[in-house]
Design a protein around this motif. Structure first.
Motif, short mmCIF file in Angstrom:
data_model
loop_
_atom_site.label_atom_id
_atom_site.label_comp_id
_atom_site.label_asym_id
_atom_site.label_seq_id
_atom_site.Cartn_x
_atom_site.Cartn_y
_atom_site.Cartn_z
N THR A 41 0.85 -1.18 0.00
CA THR A 41 0.00 0.00 0.00
C THR A 41 0.90 1.24 0.00
O THR A 41 1.99 1.21 0.57
N ALA A 42 0.42 2.29 -0.65
CA ALA A 42 1.18 3.54 -0.62
C ALA A 42 1.25 4.06 0.80
O ALA A 42 0.31 3.94 1.58
N TYR A 49 4.94 4.92 -3.09
CA TYR A 49 4.95 3.47 -3.18
C TYR A 49 6.05 3.09 -4.14
O TYR A 49 6.12 3.63 -5.25
N ARG A 52 7.96 5.86 -5.55
CA ARG A 52 7.31 6.71 -6.55
C ARG A 52 6.19 7.47 -5.85
O ARG A 52 5.43 6.90 -5.08
N GLN A 53 6.10 8.77 -6.10
CA GLN A 53 5.06 9.57 -5.46
C GLN A 53 3.71 9.23 -6.07
O GLN A 53 3.52 9.38 -7.28
N VAL A 54 2.79 8.71 -5.26
CA VAL A 54 1.49 8.29 -5.76
C VAL A 54 0.41 9.27 -5.34
O VAL A 54 -0.41 9.70 -6.14
#
Lengths: 59, 213
Positions: A41-42, A49, A52-54
């Motif tokens: 999960t982010a 996540y 990487r910026q989600v």
């Protein structure tokens, strides 16, 4: 319609409910910010996540 | 549109689901990234990717087929003019779903579905060039096993290191050949088979390594 004949005793009710248990969620450390988060999960803290910026984290 | 899904329809009826997926797809192409529930994101992914495939084809028939789902003409225009051509080097996998935890009100598991913007990585190269070298070096079962062990080890290290090690095993193997030939005396057919299997493992190790990179 079939209905119970007897009132359920307090003891029986409480014995049944004694089996309702909660389990602590398994948590892992975020690779980015080291905060604990749910796996796969982010991260809610830094919003990444797989680095990487989600999402933008809600401050 | 896609074949009917098994099990329950989302939203209560087939028509409701169809409209909802169409609206989600429109929103996805308009914004590039939307937050929705995990279940909806999972249902949306095949629908959206099929529409992108139509956009990659790009002819009038494809455009009309997309317009039966996404009825917003401006969105279809961006889909065909920008999104479709940007995926020219990518074969499928146009969207990415990331779970983002529970919604506050009803604790529904939420997810972000977005269009993948990174350039597609180059496909792993088949290492046919090295096949001839390997076949020359391996004549016995012992040599093949040694080469397999070396290959798995080498997968962890860099490609150059692997190459040098592979050549090292070849020399080792040739040293062993003189010993083993006296005992076993394998036929040329058996040797060819062994070298084939060794090559297969080698190729696997190579692709794994490429993935790791």
């Amino acid at each position: 319609m079939a209905v119970p004949k007897r009132k359920m005793s307090r003891s029986n009710t409480r014995s049944r409910r004694a089996q309702w248990k909660t389990a602590a969620p398994s948590l892992i450390a975020c690779p980015q910010c080291r905060e604990l988060k749910l796996p796969h999960t982010a991260c809610p803290t830094c919003g990444t996540y797989n680095r990487r910026q989600v999402v933008t984290p809600s401050a | 549109m896609p074949t009917p899904t098994k099990g329950r329809r989302m939203g209560g009826s087939a028509a409701h689901q169809q409209h909802m997926l169409a609206n989600l797809a429109t929103a996805l192409f308009e914004h590039g990234k939307i937050t929705t529930t995990q279940a909806r994101a999972r249902r949306l992914r095949p629908v959206a990717e099929r529409l992108i495939t139509f956009a990659k084809r790009g002819d009038l028939h494809a455009r009309r087929q997309v317009l039966t789902v996404v009825t917003d003409k401006t969105v279809v225009k961006t889909l065909f003019d920008e999104i479709g051509p940007s995926y020219a080097s990518r074969d499928g996998g146009y969207t990415r779903i990331t779970k983002v935890g529970m919604r506050k009100g009803d604790s529904a598991p939420m997810a972000v579905i977005e269009l993948v913007r990174e350039e597609a990585a180059a496909r792993p190269q088949r290492r046919r060039a090295r096949r001839g070298q390997q076949a020359a070096g391996q004549r016995s079962g012992a040599a093949a096993q040694a080469a397999e062990a070396e290959a798995t080890e080498a997968a962890a290290t860099a490609a150059e290191a692997e190459a040098t090690e592979a050549t090292a095993t070849e020399t080792e193997a040739e040293a062993q050949v003189t010993e083993v030939v006296a005992e076993v005396g394998p036929t040329s057919e058996a040797a060819a088979e062994q070298s084939d299997t060794a090559d297969a493992t080698e190729a696997e190790a190579g692709s794994d390594e490429a993935d790791a990179k």
